[in-house]
Design a protein around this motif. Structure first.
Motif, PDB file in Angstrom:
ATOM      1  N   GLY A 160       0.737  -1.197  -0.100  1.00  0.00           N
ATOM      2  CA  GLY A 160       0.075   0.074  -0.051  1.00  0.00           C
ATOM      3  C   GLY A 160       0.779   1.178   0.041  1.00  0.00           C
ATOM      4  N   GLU A 161       1.890   1.275   0.759  1.00  0.00           N
ATOM      5  CA  GLU A 161       3.126   2.372   0.673  1.00  0.00           C
ATOM      6  C   GLU A 161       3.279   2.602  -0.644  1.00  0.00           C
ATOM      7  N   THR A 162       3.607   1.630  -1.492  1.00  0.00           N
ATOM      8  CA  THR A 162       4.215   1.654  -2.930  1.00  0.00           C
ATOM      9  C   THR A 162       2.985   2.572  -3.463  1.00  0.00           C
ATOM     10  N   ILE A 163       1.851   2.182  -3.574  1.00  0.00           N
ATOM     11  CA  ILE A 163       0.647   2.894  -4.203  1.00  0.00           C
ATOM     12  C   ILE A 163       0.595   4.396  -3.839  1.00  0.00           C
ATOM     13  N   ARG A 164       0.566   4.420  -2.285  1.00  0.00           N
ATOM     14  CA  ARG A 164       0.675   5.849  -2.073  1.00  0.00           C
ATOM     15  C   ARG A 164       1.646   6.733  -2.418  1.00  0.00           C
ATOM     16  N   ARG A 165       2.829   6.294  -2.720  1.00  0.00           N
ATOM     17  CA  ARG A 165       3.784   6.971  -3.347  1.00  0.00           C
ATOM     18  C   ARG A 165       3.549   7.195  -4.762  1.00  0.00           C
ATOM     19  N   ASP A 166       2.819   6.188  -5.454  1.00  0.00           N
ATOM     20  CA  ASP A 166       2.742   6.439  -6.982  1.00  0.00           C
ATOM     21  C   ASP A 166       1.550   7.455  -6.768  1.00  0.00           C
ATOM     22  N   LEU A 167       0.678   7.443  -5.944  1.00  0.00           N
ATOM     23  CA  LEU A 167      -0.404   8.550  -6.040  1.00  0.00           C
ATOM     24  C   LEU A 167       0.176   9.822  -5.910  1.00  0.00           C
ATOM     25  N   SER A 168       1.182  10.093  -4.977  1.00  0.00           N
ATOM     26  CA  SER A 168       1.840  11.183  -4.800  1.00  0.00           C
ATOM     27  C   SER A 168       2.579  11.870  -5.850  1.00  0.00           C
ATOM     28  N   VAL A 169       3.246  10.949  -6.504  1.00  0.00           N
ATOM     29  CA  VAL A 169       3.710  11.269  -8.042  1.00  0.00           C
ATOM     30  C   VAL A 169       2.893  11.766  -8.911  1.00  0.00           C
ATOM     31  N   LEU A 170       1.825  10.974  -9.009  1.00  0.00           N
ATOM     32  CA  LEU A 170       0.697  11.509 -10.026  1.00  0.00           C
ATOM     33  C   LEU A 170      -0.019  12.843  -9.571  1.00  0.00           C
ATOM     34  N   GLU A 171      -0.125  13.014  -8.370  1.00  0.00           N
ATOM     35  CA  GLU A 171      -0.727  14.353  -8.091  1.00  0.00           C
ATOM     36  C   GLU A 171       0.103  15.597  -8.279  1.00  0.00           C
ATOM     37  N   ARG A 172       1.490  15.248  -8.120  1.00  0.00           N
ATOM     38  CA  ARG A 172       2.585  16.360  -8.477  1.00  0.00           C
ATOM     39  C   ARG A 172       2.406  16.569  -9.900  1.00  0.00           C
ATOM     40  N   GLY A 217      -0.077  16.705 -11.641  1.00  0.00           N
ATOM     41  CA  GLY A 217      -1.356  17.043 -12.061  1.00  0.00           C
ATOM     42  C   GLY A 217      -2.333  16.242 -12.758  1.00  0.00           C
ATOM     43  N   LEU A 218      -2.085  14.790 -12.474  1.00  0.00           N
ATOM     44  CA  LEU A 218      -2.836  13.828 -13.100  1.00  0.00           C
ATOM     45  C   LEU A 218      -4.253  13.279 -12.170  1.00  0.00           C
ATOM     46  N   LEU A 219      -3.719  13.306 -10.782  1.00  0.00           N
ATOM     47  CA  LEU A 219      -4.737  12.619 -10.034  1.00  0.00           C
ATOM     48  C   LEU A 219      -5.121  13.595  -8.907  1.00  0.00           C
ATOM     49  N   ARG A 220      -5.884  13.690  -8.133  1.00  0.00           N
ATOM     50  CA  ARG A 220      -6.041  14.230  -6.643  1.00  0.00           C
ATOM     51  C   ARG A 220      -6.340  13.254  -5.724  1.00  0.00           C
ATOM     52  N   ARG A 221      -5.531  13.280  -4.611  1.00  0.00           N
ATOM     53  CA  ARG A 221      -5.477  12.253  -3.412  1.00  0.00           C
ATOM     54  C   ARG A 221      -6.823  12.673  -2.927  1.00  0.00           C
ATOM     55  N   VAL A 222      -7.546  11.533  -2.566  1.00  0.00           N
ATOM     56  CA  VAL A 222      -8.668  11.513  -1.714  1.00  0.00           C
ATOM     57  C   VAL A 222      -8.487  10.551  -0.502  1.00  0.00           C
ATOM     58  N   HIS A 223      -9.389  10.534   0.289  1.00  0.00           N
ATOM     59  CA  HIS A 223      -9.177   9.247   1.603  1.00  0.00           C
ATOM     60  C   HIS A 223      -9.248   8.011   0.925  1.00  0.00           C
ATOM     61  N   GLY A 224      -8.238   7.292   1.113  1.00  0.00           N
ATOM     62  CA  GLY A 224      -8.222   5.836   0.683  1.00  0.00           C
ATOM     63  C   GLY A 224      -7.916   5.680  -0.770  1.00  0.00           C
ATOM     64  N   ALA A 246       5.298  18.061 -17.836  1.00  0.00           N
ATOM     65  CA  ALA A 246       6.273  16.876 -17.270  1.00  0.00           C
ATOM     66  C   ALA A 246       5.792  15.541 -17.588  1.00  0.00           C
ATOM     67  N   VAL A 247       4.530  15.471 -18.044  1.00  0.00           N
ATOM     68  CA  VAL A 247       4.125  14.220 -18.213  1.00  0.00           C
ATOM     69  C   VAL A 247       4.318  13.382 -19.594  1.00  0.00           C
ATOM     70  N   LEU A 248       4.577  12.281 -19.878  1.00  0.00           N
ATOM     71  CA  LEU A 248       4.816  11.597 -21.083  1.00  0.00           C
ATOM     72  C   LEU A 248       5.778  12.470 -22.329  1.00  0.00           C
ATOM     73  N   GLY A 249       6.741  12.727 -21.574  1.00  0.00           N
ATOM     74  CA  GLY A 249       7.831  13.499 -22.730  1.00  0.00           C
ATOM     75  C   GLY A 249       8.317  12.947 -23.613  1.00  0.00           C
ATOM     76  N   ALA A 250       8.637  11.489 -23.545  1.00  0.00           N
ATOM     77  CA  ALA A 250       9.096  10.772 -24.498  1.00  0.00           C
ATOM     78  C   ALA A 250       7.924  10.698 -25.887  1.00  0.00           C
ATOM     79  N   GLU A 251       7.003  10.230 -25.352  1.00  0.00           N
ATOM     80  CA  GLU A 251       5.765  10.083 -25.945  1.00  0.00           C
ATOM     81  C   GLU A 251       5.318  11.533 -27.234  1.00  0.00           C
ATOM     82  N   LYS A 252       5.541  12.673 -26.334  1.00  0.00           N
ATOM     83  CA  LYS A 252       5.047  13.788 -26.809  1.00  0.00           C
ATOM     84  C   LYS A 252       6.389  14.296 -28.019  1.00  0.00           C
ATOM     85  N   ASP A 253       7.674  13.849 -27.605  1.00  0.00           N
ATOM     86  CA  ASP A 253       8.509  14.002 -28.699  1.00  0.00           C
ATOM     87  C   ASP A 253       8.309  13.345 -29.753  1.00  0.00           C
TER      88      ASP A 253
END
Length: 253
Positions: free
Chosen positions: A33-45, A47-54, A73-80
Motif C-alpha cells: 500500500g505504501e508503494t501505491i501511495r507513493r505512486d499517487l503522490s507522484v501522479l498528484e504532483r 497534475g493527473l490525480l487528486r488524492r482523496v481518503h483511501g 512534465a508528463v509523457l515527455g518521450a511520447e510527446k517528442d
C-alpha cells in the motif's frame, strides 16, 4: 512492472472507473500500500490525480485543468515522438497554425530552419520561442491570456481567426472519444479551437493516448472534422481503427 508503467496503469484505471482505491491497487499489482501511495503522490504532483481518503480521483472529474508546467512534465518521450512525426505534415512553404499545448510546443521547437513559413499561434510560449527565428513570420493571435494554459482567447482571438486561412492547423486537445469527439474544460478555449478548425485547409491533431476516453465540458470538434490524428503507441489498434472509421487518418508513433 516498472514504476512508470504502474503509474500509467493507475491513471488509466482512474480515468476509466472514476477513482482508484489504494488497497485494490496494491492487491492487483502485488505491491505494498505504501508503494501505491507513493505512486499517487507522484501522479498528484504531475497534475493527473487528486488524492482523496483511501485513493485518488482523476483531475478531469474535479472540473479543472492541470497547469501547463504539470502537463509538460508528463509523457515527455511520447510527446517528442508525436512532434517528430508531425514534421512530415509541415509544408515546405506557406502557413501553419499552432494551437496552445505541450505537444504543439514541442513541434514548434523542432520546426525546420530551412523553411519559410508564416506561423500563427495563440500560445504565448510558442510565440516567444519562435519570435527570434528569421525564417518565420510569426503572427500572434492576441486576446485574454488564460493563466492556466497561457493561451489567448475571447473576441480578439476569434476575430483574428475569422480573418485567417492557413494550410495546416496543428491542434491540441484535453480529451477525445469516438462518442463525443474533441473536448476541453474551458468554453473560451473550445470556441478558439473550433475557430482554428474552420481557419485551416487541413487539421492535424497532436495528442498522446491518455487523452482517449477522457471527456470534458466543452466540445469543439467531431472526429470527422480532423484530417489526421498523430498519437503514440499506447493507443491500442482497435481504438485506432474506430477513430479512423470516423474520418481521420491515425498515426501511432
Amino acid at each position: 512492472m516498472y514504476a512508470e508503467e504502474r503509474q500509467q496503469h493507475i491513471v488509466d484505471r482512474a480515468r476509466r472507473e472514476g477513482r482508484v482505491d489504494v488497497a485494490d491497487l496494491a492487491s492487483e499489482l502485488a505491491v505494498t500500500g505504501e508503494t501505491i501511495r507513493r505512486d499517487l503522490s507522484v501522479l498528484e504532483r504531475h497534475g493527473l490525480l487528486r488524492r482523496v481518503h483511501g485513493g485518488a480521483i482523476p483531475v478531469e472529474r474535479l472540473g479543472f485543468e492541470p497547469a501547463l508546467a504539470a502537463r509538460d512534465a508528463v509523457l515527455g518521450a511520447e510527446k517528442d515522438r508525436i512532434a517528430k512525426a508531425a514534421l512530415a505534415e509541415v509544408p515546405e512553404e506557406g502557413s501553419i497554425l499552432l494551437d496552445a499545448g505541450t505537444t504543439t510546443a514541442r513541434l514548434a521547437e523542432i520546426l525546420p530552419v530551412d523553411r519559410q513559413l508564416t506561423v500563427l499561434t495563440n500560445a504565448l510560449p510558442i510565440a516567444l520561442s519562435l519570435a527570434g527565428r528569421a525564417n518565420f513570420n510569426v503572427l500572434f493571435i492576441g486576446g485574454r491570456v488564460r493563466s492556466r494554459t497561457l493561451a489567448c482567447v475571447d473576441p480578439w482571438a476569434m476575430e483574428a481567426l475569422a480573418q485567417s486561412y492557413v494550410d495546416v492547423a496543428f491542434l491540441a486537445t484535453n480529451g477525445m472519444s469516438v462518442q463525443r469527439g474533441l473536448t476541453t474544460p474551458d468554453q473560451a478555449e473550445a470556441a478558439v479551437k473550433k475557430a482554428m478548425v474552420a481557419a485551416a485547409r487541413r487539421t492535424v491533431l497532436l495528442a498522446d493516448h491518455t487523452k482517449l476516453s477522457s471527456d470534458h465540458l466543452a466540445r469543439f470538434a467531431e472526429l470527422s472534422d480532423i484530417d489526421m490524428f498523430i498519437t503514440d503507441s499506447g493507443l491500442d489498434p482497435q481504438t485506432a481503427a474506430e477513430i479512423e472509421g470516423q474520418g481521420p487518418r491515425v498515426i501511432r508513433t
